[in-house]
Design an enzyme around this catalytic site. Sequence first.
Site, PDB file in Angstrom:
ATOM      1  N   ARG A   4       6.080  59.654  62.141  1.00  0.00           N
ATOM      2  CA  ARG A   4       6.401  58.944  63.386  1.00  0.00           C
ATOM      3  C   ARG A   4       5.222  58.999  64.348  1.00  0.00           C
ATOM      4  NH1 ARG A   4       8.615  61.105  67.810  1.00  0.00           N
ATOM      5  NH2 ARG A   4       9.714  62.767  66.681  1.00  0.00           N
ATOM      6  N   TYR A  27       7.861  32.844  75.212  1.00  0.00           N
ATOM      7  CA  TYR A  27       8.806  32.904  74.097  1.00  0.00           C
ATOM      8  C   TYR A  27      10.189  33.291  74.613  1.00  0.00           C
ATOM      9  CZ  TYR A  27      11.067  35.158  70.058  1.00  0.00           C
ATOM     10  OH  TYR A  27      11.957  35.561  69.099  1.00  0.00           O
ATOM     11  N   ASP A  83      -0.107  37.728  75.322  1.00  0.00           N
ATOM     12  CA  ASP A  83       0.465  37.509  73.998  1.00  0.00           C
ATOM     13  C   ASP A  83      -0.437  36.510  73.277  1.00  0.00           C
ATOM     14  OD1 ASP A  83       1.922  36.680  71.749  1.00  0.00           O
ATOM     15  OD2 ASP A  83       3.840  36.984  72.738  1.00  0.00           O
ATOM     16  N   LYS A 102       3.686  36.865  62.242  1.00  0.00           N
ATOM     17  CA  LYS A 102       3.182  35.501  62.178  1.00  0.00           C
ATOM     18  C   LYS A 102       1.829  35.437  61.468  1.00  0.00           C
ATOM     19  CE  LYS A 102       6.882  34.662  64.700  1.00  0.00           C
ATOM     20  NZ  LYS A 102       7.339  35.956  65.189  1.00  0.00           N
TER      21      LYS A 102
END
Length: 394
Positions: free
Chosen positions: A60, A113, A186, A211
């Site tokens: 982690r 978005y 972004d 993406k």
Amino acid sequence: MTRHDDRFRENRFETLAVGAAENATHSDKGGTSDVIPPIHLSSTFEWASGDDANEHDYSRKSNPTRAALEEQLARLEGGEHGLAFASGMAAISTTMLSLVPPGGHLVSSDSVYSGTEKLLTESIANHFGVNVEFVDAREPENVDAAVDSDTDLIWAETPTNPLMRLCDIRSIADIAHDHAIPFGVDNTFASPYFQAPLELGADIAVHSTTKYLNGHSDSIGGAIVTDDDEIFEKLAFSQQIGFGNMLSPFDCYLVTRGIKTLPARMDHHQENAMAVARLLEAHDRVARVHYPGLESHPQYDLAAKQMSGYSGMLSFEFDGTMAEIEAFIDSLEIFTPGTSLGGVESLIEVPSLMIPDKVSHRSDTTEIPETLVRISVGIEHTDDLREDLRTALP
């Protein structure tokens, strides 16, 4: 290693993307000279002290496969620090929740978005009491007017989803620096290949690796790259300790694999998108095409100034009824109706038809037309894509 290291200062993007020399596990460091970073699935690592200490102890906090990807992401964006997250939204929410305190002030571009919009309006604002101020960031003076001494973060998306609007990264970065406020961008639609927000003055570049970075529609992930040590420490703490939003080793492997072909894919995406955009612009059933690479785009000059290419994303406004749009979609053979983007395959989406609950109606400046069609242009043969559209359009 980052793009700023002397050893790789002269390397071109394509070389950095392949990254064989940088990512190899050299035998003189206890590795086996893998050209491809291996997948480390272990959740924990043996503890040792002194010279035998292992830099990894619990996955982690740090994992060798993730560390290799994070270094590669930093190199591509020209940053000092990279972080890989479980999704693009995990990267975005970590940025906002780590840098904006409860009751704080966040200025965001108004065209974003839909997931980001819901995060800002329903979670950040409602649950944490943050004053979220949306502005039309196409004009930098609107950002400047919204920022004050209490502002904690400026956020922008460029190009935007799905209206393909741009903001002037350098101008907004100057505003942010004048006020000593971090500025996050972004960069998902452009990818690091076509746009470098950090080089233009932004403090943070964020991606949905789902993406273009992964590029094969088989992994969900997100990424953050920054040059700022203090910002990195806050984000890394949230990723590893606070939220536990790190990317799994296998997904890290998939993204690392995808990045190696990013330059070749992006060039092909852009070539096909330009051909599709020009076909649509000339069609009498298309009212308007939104693609930054077209001279008709109202921000074409800005796109040419701050981007080295225009990616494979575009949208257009269909001149017809919703019934005709449905018939058009049903007639397509190569373009697959779908809500994601950035993969090698071509996808097509009508937001008002396929995701009506996510279509923004916040203001007139961000309203998505009912007949808007968004296309993620893949890397199939250009002539086949054009013919598919030409045949399906009424």
